[in-house]
Design a protein around this motif. Structure first.
Motif, PDB file in Angstrom:
ATOM      1  N   LEU A  64      -8.946   2.210  -6.902  1.00 40.65           N
ATOM      2  CA  LEU A  64      -7.654   2.033  -7.577  1.00 40.65           C
ATOM      3  C   LEU A  64      -7.858   1.995  -9.087  1.00 40.65           C
ATOM      4  O   LEU A  64      -8.897   1.548  -9.572  1.00 40.65           O
ATOM      5  N   LEU A 109       0.804  -1.217   0.000  1.00 40.17           N
ATOM      6  CA  LEU A 109       0.000   0.000   0.000  1.00 40.17           C
ATOM      7  C   LEU A 109       0.838   1.269   0.000  1.00 40.17           C
ATOM      8  O   LEU A 109       0.291   2.371   0.098  1.00 40.17           O
ATOM      9  N   GLN A 158     -14.424  -3.139  -2.686  1.00 43.59           N
ATOM     10  CA  GLN A 158     -13.721  -2.317  -1.697  1.00 43.59           C
ATOM     11  C   GLN A 158     -12.498  -1.609  -2.256  1.00 43.59           C
ATOM     12  O   GLN A 158     -12.058  -0.602  -1.702  1.00 43.59           O
ATOM     13  N   ALA A 159     -11.933  -2.117  -3.365  1.00 40.89           N
ATOM     14  CA  ALA A 159     -10.716  -1.511  -3.922  1.00 40.89           C
ATOM     15  C   ALA A 159     -10.969  -0.774  -5.233  1.00 40.89           C
ATOM     16  O   ALA A 159     -10.032  -0.478  -5.968  1.00 40.89           O
ATOM     17  N   ARG A 182      -5.351  -2.741 -10.391  1.00 40.44           N
ATOM     18  CA  ARG A 182      -6.109  -3.872  -9.840  1.00 40.44           C
ATOM     19  C   ARG A 182      -5.888  -5.130 -10.666  1.00 40.44           C
ATOM     20  O   ARG A 182      -5.829  -6.237 -10.134  1.00 40.44           O
ATOM     21  N   CYS A 221      -6.412  -3.536  -0.352  1.00 38.17           N
ATOM     22  CA  CYS A 221      -6.796  -2.124  -0.344  1.00 38.17           C
ATOM     23  C   CYS A 221      -8.260  -1.966   0.060  1.00 38.17           C
ATOM     24  O   CYS A 221      -9.155  -2.592  -0.518  1.00 38.17           O
ATOM     25  N   TYR A 222      -8.486  -1.115   1.050  1.00 37.77           N
ATOM     26  CA  TYR A 222      -9.847  -0.757   1.461  1.00 37.77           C
ATOM     27  C   TYR A 222      -9.969   0.744   1.285  1.00 37.77           C
ATOM     28  O   TYR A 222      -9.360   1.531   2.023  1.00 37.77           O
ATOM     29  N   CYS A 223     -10.725   1.148   0.275  1.00 37.88           N
ATOM     30  CA  CYS A 223     -10.799   2.568  -0.068  1.00 37.88           C
ATOM     31  C   CYS A 223     -11.395   3.381   1.078  1.00 37.88           C
ATOM     32  O   CYS A 223     -12.411   3.006   1.658  1.00 37.88           O
ATOM     33  N   LYS A 224     -10.731   4.474   1.379  1.00 33.73           N
ATOM     34  CA  LYS A 224     -11.180   5.337   2.482  1.00 33.73           C
ATOM     35  C   LYS A 224     -12.508   5.999   2.150  1.00 33.73           C
ATOM     36  O   LYS A 224     -12.811   6.291   1.011  1.00 33.73           O
ATOM     37  N   GLN A 259      -5.175   6.486  -1.101  1.00 28.31           N
ATOM     38  CA  GLN A 259      -6.618   6.252  -1.103  1.00 28.31           C
ATOM     39  C   GLN A 259      -7.000   4.981  -0.337  1.00 28.31           C
ATOM     40  O   GLN A 259      -8.186   4.727  -0.104  1.00 28.31           O
ATOM     41  N   CYS A 260      -6.006   4.170   0.060  1.00 29.21           N
ATOM     42  CA  CYS A 260      -6.261   2.922   0.774  1.00 29.21           C
ATOM     43  C   CYS A 260      -6.002   3.103   2.269  1.00 29.21           C
ATOM     44  O   CYS A 260      -5.004   3.708   2.673  1.00 29.21           O
TER      45      CYS A 260
END
Length: 636
Positions: free
Chosen positions: A618, A540, A614-615, A623, A633-636, A545-546
């Motif tokens: 990206l 990461l 969730q990603a 991806r 990655c878990y997008c904020k 963004q993750c």
């Protein structure tokens, strides 16, 4: 009055609730309905050095995860009014007309549009202009859309049909020794789940078709792509996926060069092997390519109005099997290479695929009864086991993921023409095999189509020849590398190792010297923390963004001691993180020097539960080129 109606409603609700509770909790269990007698009889060869696990399909530890599949019910207001017959003609379906209350001699006005693949696009289709049906219409395409109207010009019926039209460039068999290949694939299908969910088909394969089930087959990659590429090329899946696959040496090209008919079929076009998060194939890879059909279907109003797993009045898997059957019928007198992978019923959940059992069995029975497999080596297989269903969190589920269903059926007459093939196959069924060996088996079948003294099939993989096809130099180097493949029809060594079979350590099922660690063992926790640190500092890094990942729990851990160096060991750990509630599996090598421990993440990192969208923040290319990044990655 209102009170009476309320009591009636509550009584009805209670009856319905009771019915469903009884059905869900007190109805018959799958393990009581599917019984395999003498399951363990004569299944292990003690001389094989890799003592891979042979588990019972109803091991007690997985019973909470095993259920009877719910039937597929297709609800449609119209009967099926049109059809394509076995000769390839578009006709009115007389029985459907009668059931729908129409006059056979004066059917409704119907128009058809043939469907073609758009030039140089794996994502678009082209419809021909509407043509009035005459009742016996010859088609040029395998795929057609039909719409019918009443006297007022209002649409009363829509349907899609898929049936193979013979390509005139395909030759006939030249002699009595040539063979074809047919691969009937099911995505995410382990051998054990095939036995549980598809018992009718399994028994038909083993008892009627006398197929040989390979007990020691081990996958080589995480998901579909890295397992199918070795099957189709004999080489590992190349890095990345965001590019065209032009000039890759897929084995169907070699069959086509020998005049064979070729087919590649998947459903669920958004998840197809060459198209998921990718740019797809510029040119149609095989003579017959079902992706075009499903692209048209999924953009249609009929599909959007259909029940789950259905297209109008028909289950989608029935349409799929019918298309494969039409290919086998059309080319019954020609050499052929058919490679299919049905995704929808088995990809996401371990208990849904049972709904297609009867229809799969019927498809196999029709093929056998009509003699369509008389000159065909048939493989019924999975690419891997289920990777994301809750069963994957169990020890048995972990093994199932690594050991897909693979069975092989040979025509009986081949015993005289190709002596040794069946004997080798039966012995190999208890030895260590991998995805690469399927390609080696294809090449054995391909050799039956070639004249004695013709170019060796392996010469296709020479560096200079690959460059001549227009393949980029780095790809030419990749595909000219030596393959670990063998053939199911040639004896595989008893002492074959995972490394020799092209199976990475972290997928290898030969491990016998493992020690299970407790969840609070310092080695378990430190291994999980090492992987989470790798997520945040390496995977990461720079991806603002993750969200940062945190370890929440260790789910399981096993330790393998390196025999040569007692101060070194490996921990394979399953753990959970947040945000995203991700469950991961990874391997960590630990080296102890002067009391200090050095830890290093090795091998492939796996996310083994669902992560959905969730990603999606990206870029698509990022991806596509990192499966694990999509899971971390878990997008904020």
């Amino acid at each position: 009055m209102k009170l009476r109606y309320a009591l009636i409603f509550l009584t009805a609700l209670a009856i319905v609730t009771y019915h469903h509770v009884q059905k869900e909790f007190f109805g018959p269990r799958l393990e009581t309905m599917v019984i395999y007698e003498n399951y363990y009889a004569n299944e292990r060869d003690p001389e094989v050095s890799c003592q891979f696990p042979i588990l019972h399909p109803f091991d007690e530890s997985i019973l909470p995860h095993v259920k009877i599949a719910k039937p597929i019910r297709c609800f449609a207001r119209n009967k099926i009014l049109t059809m394509i017959d076995e000769e390839g003609y578009l006709k009115y379906n007389k029985s459907g007309l009668v059931e729908g209350g129409y006059d056979i001699d004066s059917p409704p006005s119907c128009y058809f549009q043939e469907i073609f693949r758009a030039p140089k696009s794996d994502f678009d289709v082209i419809y021909s202009n509407p043509t009035l049906m005459k009742g016996c219409d010859q088609l040029q395409s395998d795929f057609v859309f039909v719409e019918c109207y009443n006297f007022a010009g209002i649409s009363i019926y829509q349907n899609f049909h898929a049936s193979v039209q013979r390509n005139q460039s395909v030759r006939k068999f030249k002699n009595d020794v040539e063979l074809s290949v047919a691969v009937i694939g099911l995505d995410s299908m382990s051998r054990l789940n095939f036995m549980r969910q598809l018992p009718l088909s399994y028994r038909y394969i083993t008892d009627v078709m006398e197929g040989v089930v390979l007990l020691g087959f081990n996958k080589v990659g995480e998901n579909t792509f890295p397992n199918l590429v070795p099957m189709l090329t004999g080489r590992a899946s190349a890095w990345g996926a965001y590019y065209h696959y032009e000039n890759w040496p897929f084995v169907w090209k070699q069959f086509a060069d020998e005049g064979a008919a070729t087919m590649y079929s998947e459903d669920l076009p958004q998840f197809n092997m060459f198209d998921y998060l990718s740019t797809g194939l510029q040119h149609q890879p095989t003579v017959h390519y079902m992706r075009t059909f499903w692209l048209a279907v999924e953009k249609s109003l009929l599909y959007r109005m259909s029940s789950t797993f259905c297209l109008g009045a028909r289950p989608k898997h029935v349409i799929y099997f019918h298309y494969l059957l039409s290919f086998l019928r059309v080319y019954r007198n020609s050499p052929a290479f058919l490679f299919s992978l049905f995704n929808e019923a088995s990809h996401d959940y371990v208990n849904t695929v049972g709904a297609i059992d009867q229809d799969l069995r019927d498809f196999l029975n029709a093929s056998v009864t009509e003699g369509l497999f008389n000159r065909t080596v048939v493989l019924i297989l999975g690419d891997h086991g289920n990777r994301i269903d809750p069963i994957r969190l169990t020890d048995v589920g972990r093994i199932e993921d690594r050991m897909p269903m693979v069975s092989v059926v040979m025509p009986k007459w081949t015993d005289k023409i190709y002596p040794g093939w069946r004997e080798a196959l039966q012995k190999n069924s208890k030895r260590l095999l991998s995805s690469y060996d399927i390609h080696g088996t294809f090449l054995d079948v391909l050799s039956t189509l070639q004249k004695p003294g013709s170019i060796d099939v392996q010469s296709v993989f020479e560096f200079e020849k690959l460059k001549e096809t227009g393949l980029d130099i780095r790809w030419a180097k990749h595909f000219s590398a030596k393959s670990p493949e063998m053939s199911f029809f040639q004896p595989v060594p008893l002492d074959r190792t995972c490394s020799e079979a092209g199976i990475p350590d972290w997928f290898c099922v030969c491990q016998t010297d493992q020690e299970k660690l407790s969840l609070d063992d310092a080695r378990s926790i430190s291994a999980a923390q090492t992987v989470v640190k790798h997520f945040n500092e390496d995977l990461l890094h720079g991806l603002t963004q993750c969200a940062t990942q945190e370890l929440t729990a260790v789910e399981s851990a096993v330790m393998t001691q390196h025999r040569k160096h007692t101060s070194e060991y490996r921990v394979q750990v399953m753990f959970r993180t947040r945000p995203g509630d991700g469950v991961f599996e990874a391997s960590v090598d630990v080296k102890v020097t002067d009391g200090r421990e050095e830890r290093r993440v090795v091998g492939e990192l796996l996310r083994i539960n669902r992560y959905g969208s969730q990603a999606d923040c990206l870029p698509a290319e990022l991806r596509a080129n990192s499966t694990i990044l999509r899971g971390v990655c878990y997008c904020k």
